[in-house]
Design a protein around this motif. Structure first.
Motif, mmCIF file in Angstrom:
data_model
loop_
_atom_site.group_PDB
_atom_site.id
_atom_site.type_symbol
_atom_site.label_atom_id
_atom_site.label_comp_id
_atom_site.label_asym_id
_atom_site.label_seq_id
_atom_site.Cartn_x
_atom_site.Cartn_y
_atom_site.Cartn_z
ATOM 1 N N ALA A 33 -10.166 -4.496 0.069
ATOM 2 C CA ALA A 33 -9.566 -4.635 1.397
ATOM 3 C C ALA A 33 -10.547 -5.317 2.336
ATOM 4 O O ALA A 33 -11.700 -4.913 2.444
ATOM 5 C CB ALA A 33 -9.178 -3.269 1.941
ATOM 6 N N LEU A 90 0.003 -6.277 0.708
ATOM 7 C CA LEU A 90 -1.335 -6.776 0.421
ATOM 8 C C LEU A 90 -1.223 -8.234 0.008
ATOM 9 O O LEU A 90 -0.429 -8.579 -0.873
ATOM 10 C CB LEU A 90 -1.976 -5.955 -0.697
ATOM 11 C CG LEU A 90 -2.190 -4.478 -0.380
ATOM 12 C CD1 LEU A 90 -2.540 -3.709 -1.642
ATOM 13 C CD2 LEU A 90 -3.270 -4.305 0.673
ATOM 14 N N TYR A 130 0.313 -10.557 -6.306
ATOM 15 C CA TYR A 130 -0.102 -10.629 -4.907
ATOM 16 C C TYR A 130 0.355 -11.962 -4.314
ATOM 17 O O TYR A 130 0.101 -13.021 -4.874
ATOM 18 C CB TYR A 130 -1.624 -10.513 -4.784
ATOM 19 C CG TYR A 130 -2.151 -9.103 -4.846
ATOM 20 C CD1 TYR A 130 -2.700 -8.502 -3.718
ATOM 21 C CD2 TYR A 130 -2.124 -8.371 -6.028
ATOM 22 C CE1 TYR A 130 -3.192 -7.216 -3.763
ATOM 23 C CE2 TYR A 130 -2.614 -7.082 -6.082
ATOM 24 C CZ TYR A 130 -3.146 -6.498 -4.946
ATOM 25 O OH TYR A 130 -3.631 -5.217 -4.993
ATOM 26 N N LEU A 156 -10.061 -5.810 -6.633
ATOM 27 C CA LEU A 156 -9.305 -6.087 -5.413
ATOM 28 C C LEU A 156 -9.883 -5.251 -4.280
ATOM 29 O O LEU A 156 -9.966 -4.022 -4.379
ATOM 30 C CB LEU A 156 -7.830 -5.767 -5.616
ATOM 31 C CG LEU A 156 -6.953 -6.814 -6.304
ATOM 32 C CD1 LEU A 156 -6.832 -8.061 -5.450
ATOM 33 C CD2 LEU A 156 -7.466 -7.160 -7.700
ATOM 34 N N THR A 173 0.834 -1.201 0.000
ATOM 35 C CA THR A 173 0.000 0.000 0.000
ATOM 36 C C THR A 173 0.867 1.248 0.000
ATOM 37 O O THR A 173 1.992 1.252 0.498
ATOM 38 C CB THR A 173 -0.906 0.049 1.242
ATOM 39 O OG1 THR A 173 -0.087 0.113 2.415
ATOM 40 C CG2 THR A 173 -1.783 -1.179 1.313
ATOM 41 N N THR A 193 -6.675 -8.876 1.812
ATOM 42 C CA THR A 193 -7.255 -8.441 0.545
ATOM 43 C C THR A 193 -7.959 -9.620 -0.113
ATOM 44 O O THR A 193 -7.572 -10.769 0.096
ATOM 45 C CB THR A 193 -6.153 -7.907 -0.400
ATOM 46 O OG1 THR A 193 -5.328 -6.985 0.297
ATOM 47 C CG2 THR A 193 -6.759 -7.208 -1.607
#
Length: 301
Positions: free
Chosen positions: A256, A266, A234, A254, A35, A242
């Protein structure tokens, strides 16, 4: 109403600027996604369109051949009987679909069906995309490949011969299929095997999702498989922060799952989070080639 406003505001915020993420190296897992600012729970971070996708073979006439949207009664079938949900999807697929229509795929489909194979269909589509000029032959090279056993390589060689023979019988000239070698096929399939996502739609429209609060619900609604660029970066966690959702089509969203701090990595879960630790470790080792050391696994949960 509060949930609706929150989802609308976070979606609008994501649309106004670049996604709040960066790709960087991790200490143990190669590349990862991090992030660039604090992320509140429920925010949609970014979306991603597939590099290549294909409907489930059993649903070829029930979902859009281009975007995998479920059939709604509208749209039209192509001359080959496949369904397109809109003129835009028909136009988007025109190049590779025209290539596909020029070949008889019955032997290829029989081979895959008798062995329960799904990923070769994606290689077939990518090959058609390359021939039509819609994709580069090396477009998946940046992705991590799966580890392949000797038995798997032998099976891949058989699949390749059937695919190559189909193009040859269809009369495609050698100059447009020079990329289509056994090495190319194995290279592409090795990357698809470990990076493909099973597409499970959670809603027919964004409004349906807002009204039902189903963003984090994974339904048994598989319509096909797809490979993406950024979502493939990812890394895995059995207690992820996530989640990937598919609303009405193959475009990945995607989201959170909890509040996330700036600079935090993430992570998504590659498998079913409800399985026990032994089952998770076995599937991750066999299917993805690594042993998970996330906090949940270390605790024995």
């Amino acid at each position: 109403m509060l949930l609706r406003r929150r989802l609308l505001s976070t979606a609008a915020a994501a649309a106004r600027g670049p996604p709040p993420i960066r790709v960087d190296l991790t200490e143990s897992a190669g590349r990862g996604v991090f992030t660039t600012r604090p992320i509140p729970a429920g925010e949609f971070l970014h979306s991603a369109q597939p590099l290549v996708c294909h409907p489930s073979p059993s649903l070829l006439h029930e979902v859009c051949y281009s975007c995998l949207r479920r059939k709604s009664g509208e749209g039209r079938a192509s001359s080959g009987g496949y369904y397109f949900c809109s003129d835009a999807c028909r136009e988007h697929a025109k190049g590779f679909h025209d290539v596909e229509k020029n070949a008889d795929w019955s032997s290829f489909e029989d081979h895959c069906s008798s062995r329960g194979l799904k990923y070769p269909y994606m290689v077939k589509r990518l090959a058609c995309m390359v021939i039509s000029g819609a994709a580069n032959a090396d477009c998946l090279n940046i992705l991590q490949p799966a580890r392949l056993h000797q038995g798997t390589l032998i099976e891949m060689e058989e699949e390749f011969e059937v695919l190559k023979s189909t193009f040859r019988k269809a009369g495609f000239q050698e100059e447009v299929t020079t990329f289509l070698t056994k090495e190319w096929y194995v290279n592409v399939l090795a990357r698809i095997r470990i990076n493909a996502f099973r597409i499970e739609l959670v809603a027919r429209s964004y409004e349906d999702l807002l009204s039902s609060a189903a963003a984090s619900v994974s339904c048994d609604a598989s319509v096909g498989n797809a490979v993406y660029m950024l979502p493939s970066f990812y890394n895995h966690d059995c207690d992820p922060n996530t989640h990937i959702v598919w609303l009405e089509n193959v475009d990945a969203k995607l989201k959170a799952l909890r509040d996330i701090e700036e600079g935090e990595e993430l992570r998504i879960c590659y498998i079913d989070t409800s399985m026990d630790v032994n089952a998770r470790q076995r599937i991750l080792a066999d299917g993805f080639g690594f042993e998970c050391h996330c906090l949940r696994c270390l605790s024995g949960d």
